[in-house]
Design a protein around this motif. Sequence first.
Motif, PDB file in Angstrom:
ATOM      1  N   UNK A   1      -1.960   2.876  -9.411  1.00 22.28           N
ATOM      2  CA  UNK A   1      -1.245   2.821 -10.683  1.00 22.28           C
ATOM      3  C   UNK A   1       0.208   3.254 -10.505  1.00 22.28           C
ATOM      4  N   UNK A   2       0.443   4.285  -9.698  1.00 24.17           N
ATOM      5  CA  UNK A   2       1.800   4.742  -9.409  1.00 24.17           C
ATOM      6  C   UNK A   2       2.544   5.224 -10.639  1.00 24.17           C
ATOM      7  N   UNK A   3       3.839   4.904 -10.704  1.00 23.74           N
ATOM      8  CA  UNK A   3       4.684   5.355 -11.813  1.00 23.74           C
ATOM      9  C   UNK A   3       4.383   4.626 -13.119  1.00 23.74           C
ATOM     10  N   UNK A   4       3.595   3.584 -13.062  1.00 25.11           N
ATOM     11  CA  UNK A   4       3.238   2.851 -14.284  1.00 25.11           C
ATOM     12  C   UNK A   4       2.447   3.738 -15.247  1.00 25.11           C
ATOM     13  N   UNK A   5       1.875   4.831 -14.753  1.00 24.67           N
ATOM     14  CA  UNK A   5       1.094   5.730 -15.609  1.00 24.67           C
ATOM     15  C   UNK A   5       1.930   6.283 -16.754  1.00 24.67           C
TER      16      UNK A   5
ATOM     17  N   UNK B   1      -9.839  -5.665  -3.356  1.00 24.64           N
ATOM     18  CA  UNK B   1      -9.142  -4.387  -3.371  1.00 24.64           C
ATOM     19  C   UNK B   1      -7.943  -4.442  -4.313  1.00 24.64           C
ATOM     20  N   UNK B   2      -7.895  -3.580  -5.340  1.00 25.42           N
ATOM     21  CA  UNK B   2      -6.726  -3.548  -6.223  1.00 25.42           C
ATOM     22  C   UNK B   2      -5.498  -3.065  -5.438  1.00 25.42           C
ATOM     23  N   UNK B   3      -4.380  -3.785  -5.577  1.00 28.25           N
ATOM     24  CA  UNK B   3      -3.174  -3.452  -4.834  1.00 28.25           C
ATOM     25  C   UNK B   3      -2.165  -2.683  -5.681  1.00 28.25           C
ATOM     26  N   UNK B   4      -1.859  -3.205  -6.850  1.00 30.91           N
ATOM     27  CA  UNK B   4      -0.860  -2.595  -7.729  1.00 30.91           C
ATOM     28  C   UNK B   4      -1.027  -3.177  -9.125  1.00 30.91           C
ATOM     29  N   UNK B   5      -0.321  -2.599 -10.101  1.00 34.18           N
ATOM     30  CA  UNK B   5      -0.337  -3.163 -11.446  1.00 34.18           C
ATOM     31  C   UNK B   5       1.083  -3.519 -11.849  1.00 34.18           C
ATOM     32  N   UNK B   6       1.185  -4.538 -12.680  1.00 31.59           N
ATOM     33  CA  UNK B   6       2.470  -4.968 -13.224  1.00 31.59           C
ATOM     34  C   UNK B   6       2.408  -4.795 -14.735  1.00 31.59           C
ATOM     35  N   UNK B   7       3.388  -4.088 -15.272  1.00 30.16           N
ATOM     36  CA  UNK B   7       3.464  -3.879 -16.712  1.00 30.16           C
ATOM     37  C   UNK B   7       4.397  -4.909 -17.327  1.00 30.16           C
TER      38      UNK B   7
ATOM     39  N   UNK C   1       0.806  -1.216   0.000  1.00 29.09           N
ATOM     40  CA  UNK C   1       0.000   0.000   0.000  1.00 29.09           C
ATOM     41  C   UNK C   1       0.847   1.278   0.000  1.00 29.09           C
ATOM     42  N   UNK C   2       1.884   1.339   0.833  1.00 26.76           N
ATOM     43  CA  UNK C   2       2.650   2.573   0.960  1.00 26.76           C
ATOM     44  C   UNK C   2       3.882   2.620   0.049  1.00 26.76           C
ATOM     45  N   UNK C   3       4.364   1.456  -0.389  1.00 25.53           N
ATOM     46  CA  UNK C   3       5.553   1.425  -1.226  1.00 25.53           C
ATOM     47  C   UNK C   3       6.853   1.428  -0.434  1.00 25.53           C
ATOM     48  N   UNK C   4       6.763   1.452   0.893  1.00 27.64           N
ATOM     49  CA  UNK C   4       7.942   1.474   1.754  1.00 27.64           C
ATOM     50  C   UNK C   4       8.692   0.142   1.640  1.00 27.64           C
ATOM     51  N   UNK C   5      10.021   0.207   1.499  1.00 22.69           N
ATOM     52  CA  UNK C   5      10.857  -0.986   1.382  1.00 22.69           C
ATOM     53  C   UNK C   5      11.684  -1.132   2.645  1.00 22.69           C
ATOM     54  N   UNK C   6      11.653  -2.334   3.233  1.00 25.69           N
ATOM     55  CA  UNK C   6      12.423  -2.602   4.453  1.00 25.69           C
ATOM     56  C   UNK C   6      13.136  -3.941   4.325  1.00 25.69           C
TER      57      UNK C   6
END
Length: 185
Positions: free
Chosen positions: A98-102, A119-125, A45-50
Amino acid sequence: MASTNDIKNGMILDLDGQLWQVLWFQHHKPGKGNTVVRTKIKNVMSGKIVDKTFNSDTKVDTATVDRRDMQYLYNDGENYVFMDVTSFEQLELRPEVVGDAKDFLLEENTATVAIHEGTPLYIELPASVEMEITYTEPGLQGDRSTGGTKPATLQTGRQIQVPLFLNVGDRVKVDTRTGDYLGRL
């Protein structure tokens, strides 16, 4: 429920009620002590990487994620509208999903939409897309493919660096993960 020994890249884990995607993992056996699994995980959801380390054979919750191939139809000014290619059902995605995929979405192109419990989570191109250059400085006689780069604007508005010999109207192949120029078509 799965063991940490079953972790694979792309797997979605449910940790403390939040969904995390495994970007990278490594089994590590120190000289002394038990085997551990080191991971790099991304909050869906947030895109945070740990970085997170699990003890070997620890049980972790996995999330069921439905990945559907969908065709991008249009942007209604606020949301991005996709259509399921099998059921023809339309789905509106928020810009955060959509994020940067736009920058690489062209109408009628196909993308994979990940959905968890409706709930849509993310898209993969796809790894690369073909796009047209809409603006760049004109190429000059004598410009070579290895001579350097210049900025070019693609049909979605994304700017990338391309070789000097490319001109407006040329079609190029672009890496969707990095935004790098891959070649001319």
